[in-house]
Design a protein around this motif. Sequence first.
Motif, short mmCIF file in Angstrom:
data_model
loop_
_atom_site.label_atom_id
_atom_site.label_comp_id
_atom_site.label_asym_id
_atom_site.label_seq_id
_atom_site.Cartn_x
_atom_site.Cartn_y
_atom_site.Cartn_z
N PHE A 1 0.94 -1.36 -0.16
CA PHE A 1 -0.02 0.07 0.09
C PHE A 1 0.84 1.38 0.11
CE2 PHE A 1 -1.64 3.33 2.87
CZ PHE A 1 -2.75 3.92 1.73
N LEU A 2 1.89 1.30 0.89
CA LEU A 2 2.73 2.53 0.70
C LEU A 2 3.48 2.69 -0.21
CD1 LEU A 2 4.39 2.01 4.41
CD2 LEU A 2 2.46 3.51 3.75
N ARG A 3 3.78 1.48 -1.21
CA ARG A 3 4.45 1.72 -2.63
C ARG A 3 3.51 2.25 -3.41
NH1 ARG A 3 7.81 -3.40 -4.78
NH2 ARG A 3 8.06 -1.98 -6.31
N GLU A 4 2.12 1.69 -3.32
CA GLU A 4 1.06 2.38 -4.30
C GLU A 4 0.83 3.77 -4.07
OE1 GLU A 4 -1.93 -0.32 -3.85
OE2 GLU A 4 -1.41 -1.99 -4.81
N ALA A 5 0.64 4.26 -2.78
CA ALA A 5 0.60 5.48 -2.38
C ALA A 5 1.78 6.44 -2.67
CB ALA A 5 0.23 5.86 -0.88
N GLY A 6 3.02 5.90 -3.22
CA GLY A 6 4.22 6.70 -3.33
C GLY A 6 5.04 7.20 -2.23
N ILE A 7 4.81 6.51 -1.22
CA ILE A 7 5.41 6.94 0.06
C ILE A 7 6.88 6.19 -0.04
CG2 ILE A 7 5.53 6.84 2.56
CD1 ILE A 7 2.62 7.37 2.45
#
Length: 385
Positions: A300-306
């Motif tokens: 999720f954090l990767r998909e959010a760009g974080i």
Amino acid sequence: MEKEATRDIIPHLVSIGPNHYGNPKFSDMETQKTELLDLESREWNSQKASSLTNALLELEEKTRKCYPHSFNHMDGNAFVRMMLTDAFFLINLFTDYPKFRKGEELPNRCIFRTRWMLPYICEDLLMLENQVPFFILAKVYVVLTDNESADCLKKLALQFFKQVPLIGKVAESCRSPENPKHLLDLFHSSFVNQIDRGKHSPSSSSHKMGTKFWVDNASTLRSKGVTFIARDREARLPLDIEFSWLGLLRIPTFYMDERIVRVLKNLLAYEQGSRQVKPYFSCVAVFFSNIATTKRDVKFLREAGIIQHQLQVLYEAVEFSSDQDCLLKCEVERINRYAASVPGKFISYVKRILLPKFVPFVLLFVTLFLSLSPADTLKPFKIRA
């Protein structure tokens, strides 16, 4: 595990200070450092040469006390020669780097001729066991530049260390510490000194927490209404994390690869080794260990760009000396402009939000039309002879 831990403390290319001095692995770079000093020292007058030697001899005892080992196998002359060679190499590296970035020719500077070498040297200079006291660098710099302030050397060093992109946008200016212990301390303090004390310091009225400032993972926080937003443009520091009463959690984008991880490990080791060092990156590590506890959280954090994980196999083998080296620069800039533009965001919104909701209505309309249309209208159309 032991082999991996060793990789994090042993330099790749260059040995600085006595800890790895004499290791045959660094013989090529030692030869280059010695040749650089010998070549440049030919232009010194006798007064400058004697000033450097006398200054380092006076600082020898103080310098030896900065290391946990005595290094008695090195006599005074050898120790001073090593310090002068390393300091001269570092000062020339930092002063030549801005010229290199501008595309100027640098004769007799082999390390600037290959694309892959500088990032590895940058990483080596941020290893905890690969340091010289900064007062040595400052003293040599002042003598070489005829009493120019050592603050200039700090700025040059921090410019060089911008090659380590801990976050997407590195601050253009850093407040350097007055008396850094060494280069790793200088790099570390450049982050700590920019902290807004009123923003990041805990409130005196806040209640005591029973845990060590733990938070739920990303999946749990999402289920409780928290929205994660990547601060990939405006954030300047890893601790530029903001949470608003609307449930918006803004976190800087982290670009992670093996090199950055090794630098972070050395920063963490430095913080954990002394209570006098503020645990800046320890806070970052604890926070991310909280919110990214499962593969689902990381996804999720990767998909959010974080979190941005870079392609290890390909990326590790590629380095660009400047923006002009990227032959896709024009297309990349067009892609980024489009992604950040209002039309681009509107089209993205239509594709992601409106179109999926609109498609079922279209299918329903077509189905109703086919079911209610007279049978004659569905007969194959024939061209009359």
